[in-house]
Design a protein around this motif. Structure first.
Motif, PDB file in Angstrom:
ATOM      1  N   ILE A  59      30.212   6.220  17.185  1.00 14.14           N
ATOM      2  CA  ILE A  59      30.614   7.201  16.182  1.00 14.14           C
ATOM      3  C   ILE A  59      30.082   8.554  16.639  1.00 14.14           C
ATOM      4  CG2 ILE A  59      30.573   7.822  13.746  1.00 14.14           C
ATOM      5  CD1 ILE A  59      31.885   5.099  14.406  1.00 14.14           C
ATOM      6  N   GLN A  60      30.992   9.492  16.906  1.00 12.20           N
ATOM      7  CA  GLN A  60      30.602  10.772  17.479  1.00 12.20           C
ATOM      8  C   GLN A  60      30.024  11.695  16.401  1.00 12.20           C
ATOM      9  OE1 GLN A  60      31.230  11.296  21.031  1.00 12.20           O
ATOM     10  NE2 GLN A  60      31.525   9.087  20.792  1.00 12.20           N
ATOM     11  N   ASN A  61      28.812  12.215  16.658  1.00 15.91           N
ATOM     12  CA  ASN A  61      28.145  13.120  15.729  1.00 15.91           C
ATOM     13  C   ASN A  61      27.876  14.463  16.407  1.00 15.91           C
ATOM     14  OD1 ASN A  61      27.953  11.236  13.589  1.00 15.91           O
ATOM     15  ND2 ASN A  61      26.148  10.322  14.517  1.00 15.91           N
ATOM     16  N   VAL A  62      27.988  15.522  15.640  1.00 20.84           N
ATOM     17  CA  VAL A  62      27.779  16.870  16.158  1.00 20.84           C
ATOM     18  C   VAL A  62      26.933  17.651  15.166  1.00 20.84           C
ATOM     19  CG1 VAL A  62      28.867  19.020  16.895  1.00 20.84           C
ATOM     20  CG2 VAL A  62      30.020  16.840  17.338  1.00 20.84           C
ATOM     21  N   MET A  63      25.915  18.356  15.662  1.00 27.64           N
ATOM     22  CA  MET A  63      25.110  19.239  14.815  1.00 27.64           C
ATOM     23  C   MET A  63      25.785  20.608  14.815  1.00 27.64           C
ATOM     24  SD  MET A  63      21.044  19.996  15.107  1.00 27.64           S
ATOM     25  CE  MET A  63      20.216  21.100  13.993  1.00 27.64           C
ATOM     26  N   ASP A  64      26.650  20.844  13.823  1.00 25.38           N
ATOM     27  CA  ASP A  64      27.500  22.036  13.842  1.00 25.38           C
ATOM     28  C   ASP A  64      27.146  23.067  12.771  1.00 25.38           C
ATOM     29  OD1 ASP A  64      28.356  20.653  11.624  1.00 25.38           O
ATOM     30  OD2 ASP A  64      30.302  20.110  12.465  1.00 25.38           O
ATOM     31  N   PRO A 122      22.539  14.935  15.336  1.00 29.12           N
ATOM     32  CA  PRO A 122      23.536  15.035  16.388  1.00 29.12           C
ATOM     33  C   PRO A 122      23.754  13.761  17.185  1.00 29.12           C
ATOM     34  CG  PRO A 122      21.467  15.949  17.157  1.00 29.12           C
ATOM     35  CD  PRO A 122      21.247  15.534  15.725  1.00 29.12           C
ATOM     36  N   MET A 123      22.850  12.809  17.085  1.00 24.96           N
ATOM     37  CA  MET A 123      22.943  11.632  17.949  1.00 24.96           C
ATOM     38  C   MET A 123      24.031  10.675  17.467  1.00 24.96           C
ATOM     39  SD  MET A 123      19.975   8.912  19.085  1.00 24.96           S
ATOM     40  CE  MET A 123      18.775  10.211  19.258  1.00 24.96           C
ATOM     41  N   GLU A 139      16.213  19.515  19.715  1.00 23.66           N
ATOM     42  CA  GLU A 139      17.525  18.901  19.510  1.00 23.66           C
ATOM     43  C   GLU A 139      17.954  18.892  18.045  1.00 23.66           C
ATOM     44  OE1 GLU A 139      17.496  15.600  23.150  1.00 23.66           O
ATOM     45  OE2 GLU A 139      16.703  15.089  21.158  1.00 23.66           O
ATOM     46  N   TYR A 140      16.972  18.849  17.140  1.00 26.79           N
ATOM     47  CA  TYR A 140      17.355  18.650  15.740  1.00 26.79           C
ATOM     48  C   TYR A 140      16.444  19.361  14.743  1.00 26.79           C
ATOM     49  CZ  TYR A 140      18.151  16.157  11.311  1.00 26.79           C
ATOM     50  OH  TYR A 140      18.400  15.840   9.999  1.00 26.79           O
ATOM     51  N   TRP A 141      15.152  19.082  14.796  1.00 29.68           N
ATOM     52  CA  TRP A 141      14.266  19.488  13.706  1.00 29.68           C
ATOM     53  C   TRP A 141      14.098  21.002  13.594  1.00 29.68           C
ATOM     54  CZ3 TRP A 141      13.475  15.800  10.368  1.00 29.68           C
ATOM     55  CH2 TRP A 141      13.571  14.482  10.798  1.00 29.68           C
ATOM     56  N   GLY A 174      27.837  15.720  11.582  1.00 27.82           N
ATOM     57  CA  GLY A 174      26.645  15.002  11.988  1.00 27.82           C
ATOM     58  C   GLY A 174      26.419  13.794  11.095  1.00 27.82           C
ATOM     59  N   SER A 175      25.199  13.267  11.125  1.00 26.06           N
ATOM     60  CA  SER A 175      24.885  12.096  10.299  1.00 26.06           C
ATOM     61  C   SER A 175      23.435  12.168   9.837  1.00 26.06           C
ATOM     62  CB  SER A 175      25.107  10.801  11.086  1.00 26.06           C
ATOM     63  OG  SER A 175      24.020  10.557  11.957  1.00 26.06           O
TER      64      SER A 175
END
Length: 479
Positions: free
Chosen positions: A212-217, A347-348, A335-337, A226-227
């Motif tokens: 399942i493709q996730n993106v931090m947009d 994003p993962m 990457e995220y926080w 994202g998720s």
């Protein structure tokens, strides 16, 4: 479970929403062929195949969770609310038909680059192998149960489609030859393959079959692609040793999906409920998969601390009754926080079917079809990759194999990935492994009770029962 729980409703609703969109496309695609004389026919065939895969994918999720559900082979509208549930066998036959029709028109993963989020031929074959494995397990383990009426043992077919994926040359067990991979987790020496495939850099890796493709947009919680998975899995607090008066500082995770002590013991081949294993008791930490799957007191997490900057701090387990944490879906601060605006911008990608899963399916199908040597070879491939991902020399190759070894290896390789409960159900081992165990919850012991004939499937959501005006009927255990 309860038919009134929102989570029961959400799983049902989201899947049928996805099915509605696939059927919207399939109901209108012929108009494209009829009105556009220059249409790329091969591309249209590929898109049809992708929709049939997705329709089977959603139906499979529904069938695994709820059992027999209404088959939706046309646009879902309010007139269908009174559709009764189909038998589980009918749902499985429908999914198998969709996938067999889709496979010839799909491309291999290598032909999709860089659009790896699209459905590949390998993804359809892998899902078909999984569906056939589930049907075979139900048929073998639930004779006389009306919920599984008509199901057949199809081990040879399951093996066939799993081996078509294996023999395609499109996938590999990442790190099986001891390769190291650059990562924020160890900038100086890199990390082993098993740890790497569960990093952001490991998205769509050579082991990926269906993700399942996730993106931090940064589009906000109602629009993001994202998720929540990074937030769900990550530890909530860390400990700054230099400031003992404030031991708990917030990372931001929610600490869900905590591993049990049984899971810890299993990595050491020391869960007393597992009998017939050909591996001996060891320290659980010897298996390189352990540290990727489970965190315990003394483990550290990379945090961008306001005072001390970005460094590795000890995790705090003060709010974790199990004294464990799941570690497969962690991201670095960069990457995220550091940049997230909402918790659901993780994003993962979610690894829904990995190549390792397919190799394990092939091992199980081969064993059940009577080919123990082939099953042993596949299991040892999984164990070799695990071994070559660390420096412990463990887990060693098995010299003999039992069905219990296959159950055990799926447990370790796919730990915390969401398959264990459904595997236990199809093997009819859920009562053995779930009933009577005590889970710590908010400091109090909670004893789990698995009732056979009921808890194999979730109840149909209460609001769906109402909307159907009695057409949808719960299985007996939920009536």
């Amino acid at each position: 479970h309860s038919p009134m729980l929102s989570t029961i409703f959400d799983s049902w609703g989201y899947c049928y929403k996805g099915i509605r969109m696939t059927n919207e496309f399939l109901s209108r695609v012929d108009k494209i062929r009829a009105t556009d004389t220059k249409v790329n026919q091969a591309l249209v065939d590929q898109r049809i195949a992708e929709m049939k895969f997705l329709r089977a994918f959603y139906h499979f999720y529904l069938a695994v969770v709820y059992g027999g559900v209404p088959i939706a082979d046309k646009i879902v509208d309010p007139s269908m609310f009174s559709t009764p549930r189909n038998s589980l066998k009918e749902v499985y036959d429908f999914m198998i038909k969709d996938l067999k029709e889709a496979i010839p028109y799909l491309k291999e993963k290598s032909q999709l680059a860089p659009n790896y989020g699209r459905v590949s031929k390998g993804a359809a074959r892998a899902l078909l192998a999984k569906i056939l494995l589930y049907e075979s397990s139900y048929a073998k383990n639930y004779p006389g149960d009306e919920r599984f009426a008509g199901m057949q043992e199809r081990w040879t077919e399951a093996l066939q489609y799993a081996e078509e994926v294996i023999n395609s040359g499109e996938y590999q067990l990442v790190g099986i030859n001891g390769e190291r991979f650059a990562s924020w987790r160890n900038p100086n020496g890199g990390i082993g393959g098993y740890r790497w495939i569960f990093t952001l850099d490991g998205d769509n890796s050579p082991e990926s079959i269906w993700e399942i493709q996730n993106v931090m947009d940064g589009k906000g919680w109602t629009y993001t692609r994202g998720s929540y998975i990074v937030t769900y899995f990550t530890v909530r607090y860390y400990y700054r040793p230099s400031d003992p008066t404030h031991s708990d500082r917030v990372v931001g995770g929610w600490s869900f999906n905590l591993p049990t002590s049984y899971m810890v013991n299993a990595f050491g081949n020391q869960d007393s409920r597992e009998t017939g294993l050909h591996s001996v008791p060891v320290d659980p930490k010897l298996d390189p998969r352990f540290a990727t799957s489970i965190g315990r007191p003394g483990d550290t997490i990379l945090v961008n601390d306001q005072t001390e900057g970005e460094k590795w701090f000890p995790m705090s387990f003060s709010n974790l009754p199990t004294q464990t944490i799941s570690r497969k879906y962690e991201c670095s601060p960069q990457e995220y926080w550091n940049g997230r605006t909402n918790d659901n911008e993780g994003p993962m990608n979610v690894r829904w079917i990995r190549y390792a899963d397919v190799v394990l399916m092939a091992a199980e199908a081969a064993y059940m079809a009577g080919d123990k040597l082939k099953a042993l070879n596949y299991i040892n491939q999984i164990r070799k990759r695990a071994r070559m991902s660390g420096n412990t020399g463990y887990p060693e190759d098995l010299t003999d194999i039992s069905f219990e070894d296959i159950v055990h290896e799926r447990r370790l390789e796919l730990a915390m990935e969401g398959w264990r409960f459904f595997d236990l159900v199809r093997w009819r081992l859920a009562k053995k492994y779930i009933s009577g165990i005590t889970l710590a919850a908010l400091g109090e012991g909670y004893v789990v009770d698995f009732e056979e004939g009921k808890h194999e499937f979730f109840p149909i959501p209460y609001n769906e029962i109402q909307l159907s005006k009695g057409a949808l009927v719960q299985y007996k255990g939920w009536q």
